[in-house]
Design an enzyme around this catalytic site. Sequence first.
Site, mmCIF file in Angstrom:
data_model
loop_
_atom_site.group_PDB
_atom_site.id
_atom_site.type_symbol
_atom_site.label_atom_id
_atom_site.label_comp_id
_atom_site.label_asym_id
_atom_site.label_seq_id
_atom_site.Cartn_x
_atom_site.Cartn_y
_atom_site.Cartn_z
ATOM 1 N N GLU A 159 -16.652 -4.897 3.742
ATOM 2 C CA GLU A 159 -16.280 -4.332 2.441
ATOM 3 C C GLU A 159 -17.126 -4.898 1.295
ATOM 4 O O GLU A 159 -17.485 -4.178 0.376
ATOM 5 C CB GLU A 159 -14.794 -4.572 2.143
ATOM 6 C CG GLU A 159 -13.848 -3.687 2.935
ATOM 7 C CD GLU A 159 -13.594 -4.199 4.329
ATOM 8 O OE1 GLU A 159 -14.007 -5.343 4.616
ATOM 9 O OE2 GLU A 159 -12.981 -3.480 5.135
ATOM 10 N N GLN A 166 -11.032 1.770 4.076
ATOM 11 C CA GLN A 166 -10.156 2.393 5.057
ATOM 12 C C GLN A 166 -8.687 2.279 4.634
ATOM 13 O O GLN A 166 -7.913 3.206 4.829
ATOM 14 C CB GLN A 166 -10.375 1.799 6.440
ATOM 15 C CG GLN A 166 -9.780 2.694 7.516
ATOM 16 C CD GLN A 166 -10.519 2.540 8.829
ATOM 17 O OE1 GLN A 166 -10.121 1.725 9.663
ATOM 18 N NE2 GLN A 166 -11.580 3.296 9.018
ATOM 19 N N PHE A 167 -8.352 1.140 4.060
ATOM 20 C CA PHE A 167 -7.041 0.950 3.454
ATOM 21 C C PHE A 167 -7.249 0.175 2.165
ATOM 22 O O PHE A 167 -8.113 -0.707 2.115
ATOM 23 C CB PHE A 167 -6.109 0.154 4.384
ATOM 24 C CG PHE A 167 -5.614 0.936 5.565
ATOM 25 C CD1 PHE A 167 -6.366 1.044 6.708
ATOM 26 C CD2 PHE A 167 -4.379 1.579 5.492
ATOM 27 C CE1 PHE A 167 -5.907 1.783 7.789
ATOM 28 C CE2 PHE A 167 -3.913 2.315 6.571
ATOM 29 C CZ PHE A 167 -4.674 2.423 7.725
ATOM 30 N N ALA A 168 -6.455 0.447 1.155
ATOM 31 C CA ALA A 168 -6.558 -0.296 -0.102
ATOM 32 C C ALA A 168 -6.480 -1.793 0.182
ATOM 33 O O ALA A 168 -7.217 -2.592 -0.411
ATOM 34 C CB ALA A 168 -5.418 0.091 -1.038
ATOM 35 N N ASP A 169 -5.643 -2.147 1.135
ATOM 36 C CA ASP A 169 -5.400 -3.546 1.460
ATOM 37 C C ASP A 169 -6.689 -4.290 1.787
ATOM 38 O O ASP A 169 -6.793 -5.485 1.553
ATOM 39 C CB ASP A 169 -4.437 -3.664 2.650
ATOM 40 C CG ASP A 169 -3.253 -2.715 2.553
ATOM 41 O OD1 ASP A 169 -2.127 -3.100 2.866
ATOM 42 O OD2 ASP A 169 -3.470 -1.539 2.170
ATOM 43 N N PHE A 170 -7.662 -3.592 2.363
ATOM 44 C CA PHE A 170 -8.898 -4.263 2.776
ATOM 45 C C PHE A 170 -9.877 -4.424 1.632
ATOM 46 O O PHE A 170 -10.872 -5.135 1.758
ATOM 47 C CB PHE A 170 -9.558 -3.512 3.930
ATOM 48 C CG PHE A 170 -8.665 -3.390 5.132
ATOM 49 C CD1 PHE A 170 -8.592 -2.215 5.845
ATOM 50 C CD2 PHE A 170 -7.865 -4.457 5.522
ATOM 51 C CE1 PHE A 170 -7.758 -2.098 6.947
ATOM 52 C CE2 PHE A 170 -7.031 -4.351 6.613
ATOM 53 C CZ PHE A 170 -6.972 -3.169 7.333
ATOM 54 N N HIS A 228 -1.291 -2.521 5.488
ATOM 55 C CA HIS A 228 -1.725 -1.130 5.488
ATOM 56 C C HIS A 228 -0.891 -0.327 4.503
ATOM 57 O O HIS A 228 -0.756 0.872 4.635
ATOM 58 C CB HIS A 228 -1.582 -0.522 6.894
ATOM 59 C CG HIS A 228 -2.524 -1.116 7.891
ATOM 60 N ND1 HIS A 228 -2.321 -2.349 8.442
ATOM 61 C CD2 HIS A 228 -3.677 -0.649 8.426
ATOM 62 C CE1 HIS A 228 -3.306 -2.624 9.281
ATOM 63 N NE2 HIS A 228 -4.145 -1.615 9.295
#
Lengths: 322, 373, 343
Positions: free
Chosen positions: A59, A81-85, A126
């Site tokens: 990222e 892929q996910f906001a979390d990442f 996620h």
Amino acid sequence: MSITYLEAIREAQAKLLRDDERVFIYGQDVGGTFGGAFKATKGLAKEFPGRVLNTPISEDSMVGTAIGAAINGMRPIVEMQFADFSSTALNQILNNAGTHYWRTNISVPITVRLPSGGTKGSGPFHSQSMESIYAHYPGLIVMTPATVEDAYTMLIEAVAIDDPVIYCEHKYLYYHLKADNLPAEGLPTGRARIAREGRDLSIVTYSAMLHEALAVAEQLVNEGFEIEVVDLRSVKPLDTNTVLASVARTGRLLCVGESFPWGGATAEIIARVTAEGFHLLDAAPQRLNAKDTPIPYHPNLWSAHRPNANEIARKARALLRE
Amino acid sequence: MPQVPIIMPQLGESIAEATIVDIKVKPGDEVVPDQEIIDVETNKAVMGVTTPCKGKIDKITVQIKETYPVGAVLGYVEASEEDAARFKKTVPEPPKGTVAMEIPGREEQAAVAARQKDGEGARRIGGLPVPATAKGAGFLSPRVRARMTELQLINADLAGIPPTGSGNRITIKDLENFLHKIEDQTAQEASAIRAGVADAMRRSWTRPLSTIGSSVNLDPVLQDRQSRDPKPGPGLYALRALALALAENPAAAAKLIGNRVVQSSSIDVGIAVEAEDGIMVPVIRAADKTSLVDLTTKYKELVDLARQRRISPDMQAGGIATVSNFGTFGMEWAPQFRCQTKRCCSGSASARKFRPGIKKKNNLFPGLKPRSH
Amino acid sequence: MLETATRRKKSARSKAAPHERFLEAFRWMLLTRTLEEKLVSLYRGGLITGGVYIGKGQEAVSVACGLFLQKGDIFAPLIRDQPGRSAFGEPLLDVTRTYLGSRQGPMRGRDGNIHRGRPRDNQLAMISHLGAMVSVTVGALMAKRFRGEKNFVGLSCIGEGGMQTGAFHEGMNIAAVEQVPLVVVATNNHYAYSTPNDREFACHDLVDRAIGYGFEGYTVDGIDLTNCLDVIGGAVKRARAGRPPQLVVASILRLSGHGEHDDASYVTDEIKREPFARDCLKVAEQTIVDLNLADTEALAEWRRDAAAQVDQAISAAQKEAAPEGDKEDWCAISTRDLVDSLE
């Protein structure tokens, strides 16, 4: 013909790739025939060869590369892929992209798409809503579209904006929300929308919570209340004027957001309304957020963790009785 | 020759001071630019402080083993006009205020003194008593207040509005509903005086009200009056008597606050005075200690002032009782109304000649011994 | 007799005989050494606020980076790359203005010391988080490729300390995946602030990492100017010809503190005796004398010229006004109608 929120995002990207040769999409699994973890780019790699590129799980360098490309004339869209990442790209987003214009007078036209918010069973990593974090740092624009139409027009606008845009798309709305067709134009970013006119209380919210708030409004009609619902559409810039006008009409304010409770968008709205619209308030303004814990996995816990229609209704009733 | 200061440089991000470990020059020494002349030690390193420019050391104002803050002047170099001008602008300001306070060796006395003052936490200036719980806390919302201001309403106007808010508060809806209802009722514009009087009367609804009448034989008063010059009006006799009575029985003009009866510290009595467009009630302070002679003088002054409309609100404030003579209008009887501050009113009615033969006590007021005035 | 930066740049592009290139490089090293010594002095005189970071000992590596880059190439210098910056075209005034707080500097007071750059002139402005600029360089090169440009190169500088960050790792990897014409010049100056090599990495030789990323790896003697010019010049040339990304690792000793607030008292005496601890400027000067590439008169003249250029840049910047807080445009985005209205 009906189009989902996710399809609207895909359509927007297709249009962007078609109309603007500076646009390219950069992210994990976005290319090839796979078309992204949520299929937001399905078919696009084929239609636009060389412009929808798979990246390693990196990222930081995904965003760093986008920054370099943007400074040199491109308009990259980075799909997390996910906001979390995106937290592993925080440094590039906040300290590089967010400071670049301020420091060098050269703006950075990147768009970072964050699949945000919880779905059943998605768990702590996620499900996050990170709009409050990104809004807090200077130099970024943070969009939180709640409707199919806004998902479409705001993404197109995001790429056109010369500054870094964090585009928070809600995963729950991807397949659940449908519209009949896509508009040619929408409200500009920075303007909130009165999603439902009312008289007794203003619920100010954004993203998936908009739909919970609308459900509550319908419910409370039976109890003799007309709730006004305001969809912020972007949390930065935040349309204080529309919020104040709504509070002017109703005198009571409930802010609802899905992010964690400490600080954040709902606190920001209340701070502004209290400071600038104190004389409009007939009762203390209230807010409702997720709980101050990581997001739980089990569906029972998950639905208790985030604000939902019942919670919102309860809070609204208490405020109406104040 | 102008002097250029040698400044303690900023030696690192969190460094605030450094200790002198070596001074390599003395006054009179010729120096070149960037020559290391003083060695200083921080907790990180030993560094050399350099001359700002070419010149001659004029003086070194610091001592070895002493500690000085960043930005402090360590000495002076006598330099050419040109060099001095270059450095005038760029010499950084020494730290001021709270930073300076924290650096030992700089304004040490003041810093120590400041710390001690703050440390005396026990002695707090002000500090309000804190209610034990939030129970019963209610309010008129900012919105309600803003609307009241807009419509020139006061709290008393809200009396009687049925409240629907928590803690029985009046919400904006309650107010707007009420205003909406009275729109259909006949209304007239009230003049300022009429509004003032009506307001006072309204307020009296909330106060204990008891009206007592007593007939008094005024012959002694009239007789006494004849012997005086100037002649005091009957009202002044009443005022003096009332003041004396209240001095002996202060409870009569006490105020009920909560469940306590609070007495006034001074017998201040108002006397109604006719002004052009109404009645003014200036207050005579310590009326029990004011002789009838002085009262007469005072009253005359007040009448004059009233005619000139120079009776200020201050002069009418703070009385605990009033006297008014409605008898001059030919009235025999009138219940008094109270304003917020006045607790006791006395009025005198028009006098009537009594039929002879009815015995009356020769006192002005029952229960009081006659006094000489 | 002040030569301008542009005149000297032109001579770099011409097919200079090796010793002319050597002398040109030497003059840049001399100029920037003079500049940095003066900056240190200003710092000790209390005239610079904030940190001062110099590249004493790294000049040979750095000048080689800047000398072979052309207009249109992307240069991402880091902390100790003044000769590279100057050779690439950065005016001395940019440096002095930034350090002395003139509001006319390229960062207009909003950032300071070595965090400066001119992105439109392809000199990237670093952020403090080391390693972050590698991927930014990659992105810049991708943009050029998207637009169909040819014969361009990117050069990103890093130290052995910065090489240990995750950001660096990701940047290297993505550069190789994207196959951009990138040269990463890594200078191991043997100390990351106060931390010696044995607490920084465990591999035998940092250049061994190149193969792990899919890069070509080269070693260069950072003390030897000729070697620097050969190896780095060669790498840039190869990159321009389209070879995969390259990592060049140089070895020197940092001859200053981490910043000028640091006296580097932790540097051991043994390490100071190592061959890589010699001063490359002195070594280069000795080479000139030994090979008779220039006479003492020329050397003295060059010294005077360097001092004069530096003095002029400093006194010009000192006369200029500082930024003022209440006159600032406190706006962090370029799209004015999207500025969040906060009171």
